[in-house]
Design a protein around this motif. Structure first.
Motif, PDB file in Angstrom:
ATOM      1  N   UNK A 140      -1.505 -34.305 -10.112  1.00 15.03           N
ATOM      2  CA  UNK A 140      -2.445 -35.385  -9.802  1.00 15.03           C
ATOM      3  C   UNK A 140      -3.883 -34.876  -9.912  1.00 15.03           C
ATOM      4  N   UNK A 141      -4.156 -33.716  -9.320  1.00 13.10           N
ATOM      5  CA  UNK A 141      -5.506 -33.145  -9.383  1.00 13.10           C
ATOM      6  C   UNK A 141      -5.877 -32.771 -10.816  1.00 13.10           C
ATOM      7  N   UNK A 142      -4.912 -32.235 -11.547  1.00 11.34           N
ATOM      8  CA  UNK A 142      -5.163 -31.857 -12.942  1.00 11.34           C
ATOM      9  C   UNK A 142      -5.530 -33.086 -13.766  1.00 11.34           C
ATOM     10  N   UNK A 143      -4.781 -34.168 -13.567  1.00 18.65           N
ATOM     11  CA  UNK A 143      -5.064 -35.419 -14.279  1.00 18.65           C
ATOM     12  C   UNK A 143      -6.415 -35.997 -13.843  1.00 18.65           C
ATOM     13  N   UNK A 148      -6.771 -28.082 -14.265  1.00 17.65           N
ATOM     14  CA  UNK A 148      -5.979 -27.671 -13.103  1.00 17.65           C
ATOM     15  C   UNK A 148      -6.891 -27.146 -11.993  1.00 17.65           C
ATOM     16  N   UNK A 149      -6.463 -27.236 -10.731  1.00 17.10           N
ATOM     17  CA  UNK A 149      -7.246 -26.662  -9.615  1.00 17.10           C
ATOM     18  C   UNK A 149      -7.101 -25.138  -9.618  1.00 17.10           C
ATOM     19  N   UNK A 150      -7.851 -24.488 -10.506  1.00 18.74           N
ATOM     20  CA  UNK A 150      -7.632 -23.057 -10.777  1.00 18.74           C
ATOM     21  C   UNK A 150      -7.903 -22.185  -9.563  1.00 18.74           C
ATOM     22  N   UNK A 151      -8.891 -22.531  -8.780  1.00 15.52           N
ATOM     23  CA  UNK A 151      -9.187 -21.705  -7.599  1.00 15.52           C
ATOM     24  C   UNK A 151      -8.013 -21.760  -6.617  1.00 15.52           C
ATOM     25  N   UNK A 152      -7.509 -22.959  -6.356  1.00 15.34           N
ATOM     26  CA  UNK A 152      -6.369 -23.111  -5.442  1.00 15.34           C
ATOM     27  C   UNK A 152      -5.156 -22.368  -5.971  1.00 15.34           C
ATOM     28  N   UNK A 153      -4.884 -22.505  -7.260  1.00  9.75           N
ATOM     29  CA  UNK A 153      -3.726 -21.838  -7.858  1.00  9.75           C
ATOM     30  C   UNK A 153      -3.882 -20.319  -7.838  1.00  9.75           C
ATOM     31  N   UNK A 267      -7.665 -37.658  -2.035  1.00  9.28           N
ATOM     32  CA  UNK A 267      -7.014 -38.542  -1.062  1.00  9.28           C
ATOM     33  C   UNK A 267      -5.534 -38.740  -1.372  1.00  9.28           C
ATOM     34  N   UNK A 268      -5.162 -38.572  -2.636  1.00  9.06           N
ATOM     35  CA  UNK A 268      -3.747 -38.671  -3.019  1.00  9.06           C
ATOM     36  C   UNK A 268      -3.053 -37.321  -2.885  1.00  9.06           C
ATOM     37  N   UNK A 269      -3.707 -36.261  -3.396  1.00  9.45           N
ATOM     38  CA  UNK A 269      -3.059 -34.942  -3.487  1.00  9.45           C
ATOM     39  C   UNK A 269      -2.865 -34.283  -2.125  1.00  9.45           C
ATOM     40  N   UNK A 270      -3.878 -34.322  -1.264  1.00  8.14           N
ATOM     41  CA  UNK A 270      -3.765 -33.635   0.025  1.00  8.14           C
ATOM     42  C   UNK A 270      -2.640 -34.196   0.894  1.00  8.14           C
TER      43      UNK A 270
END
Length: 292
Positions: A140-143, A148-153, A267-270
């Motif tokens: 969802x975050x990537x889209x 992609x959420x590279x820091x989180x990954x 708001x969707x991903x968390x």
């Protein structure tokens, strides 16, 4: 106070320190991440050496260094923890503390995957659901953001790999972590020297900055010691649940203190991540109770 209660208190203390650490590093956002990482490494080493010296455990440090296989594992662990520290500092300085908190929320779920791949651990249906839901949150975050959420990954993957290696290290936690920062010391000293001679360096420019840089050592080492103390006294299911204090506080720091914006994709991903963690924690707790 009972030993399990002491363990729970120690873990909560460690999680609170980690969770509020963004506030500390925000005071040092004027310092380049590599320079700050170098000082964090240097002062952590100083603190750990003092702890080992006064507890008369320097001999254990020497013994661990003489085992080539263990030394190699600790060396790789050192670079993984350095990557984790760097990207955490970078996220605070670039106003991406929200994504950093996402990385630590994802950490238990990424650890599940490594446990399955490396240690052949089996997953329950609920745990598979948790991993799948967390993966959907990343998609969802990537889209939503176009990447992609590279820091989180990076934060979740580097620390999960670090945990995998630490399971194979025989030395006690305080010894192995001291060796990790010892192996990083040459790089830290080179970088501190480089920043000092090329850009003037920040240590020594003001009393406040110098004290904060020095304090980064105890701030790094203390929760590690507390966490190690607590994990030996509390149940693993309790440890797992209490660890969510850390990213929860980081998330509050990012949104309430740093005023980082939350959009519809967050708001969707968390909530997806939070639901996945609730199911995962509930399943782990049920399994641990059934095994007794």
């Amino acid at each position: 106070m009972s030993e399990p209660a002491k363990g729970i208190l120690a873990i909560i203390s460690a999680a609170v320190i980690w969770g509020l650490s963004p506030l500390f590093y925000k005071f040092l956002e004027h310092i380049p991440p590599l320079e700050l990482l170098s000082h964090r490494t240097f002062w952590s080493f100083v603190f750990f050496i003092l702890v080992l010296y006064f507890s008369r455990r320097i001999g254990e440090l020497r013994a661990a260094m003489c085992d080539p296989s263990q030394a190699f594992l600790i060396l790789v662990s050192a670079f993984l923890v350095a990557i984790n520290w760097f990207f955490f500092i970078y996220s605070i300085q670039t106003n991406q503390a929200t994504e950093a908190s996402l990385g630590y929320f994802m950490l238990p779920l990424v650890s599940i995957l490594f446990g399955m791949m490396v240690f052949k651990e089996t997953l329950s249906r609920v745990q598979w659901f948790s991993v799948a839901l967390a993966s959907c949150a990343v998609l969802v975050l990537t889209y939503g953001f176009g990447n992609a959420p590279w820091i989180a990954l990076t934060l979740s993957t580097s620390f999960s790999l670090y945990a995998v290696l630490k399971k194979r290290v025989k030395a006690r936690p305080a010894i192995s972590v001291t060796l990790e920062v010892l192996f990083l010391m040459p790089f830290a000293l080179v970088l501190i020297t480089f920043f000092h001679y090329q850009f003037g360096g920040h240590f020594g420019q003001s009393i406040t900055t110098s004290l904060l840089l020095s304090f980064s050592g105890p701030l790094t080492a203390t929760p590690l010691i507390l966490f190690s103390y607590g994990t030996h006294r509390a149940t693993l299911s309790t440890v797992g649940v209490l660890q969510y204090i850390n990213p929860s506080l980081q998330f509050l720091c990012a949104t309430l203190v740093f005023a980082e914006p939350l959009n519809k994709w967050h708001a969707v991903a968390f909530p997806m991540i939070w639901v996945a963690l609730i199911f995962y924690s509930s399943s782990s707790f049920y399994i641990s109770r059934s095994d007794r």
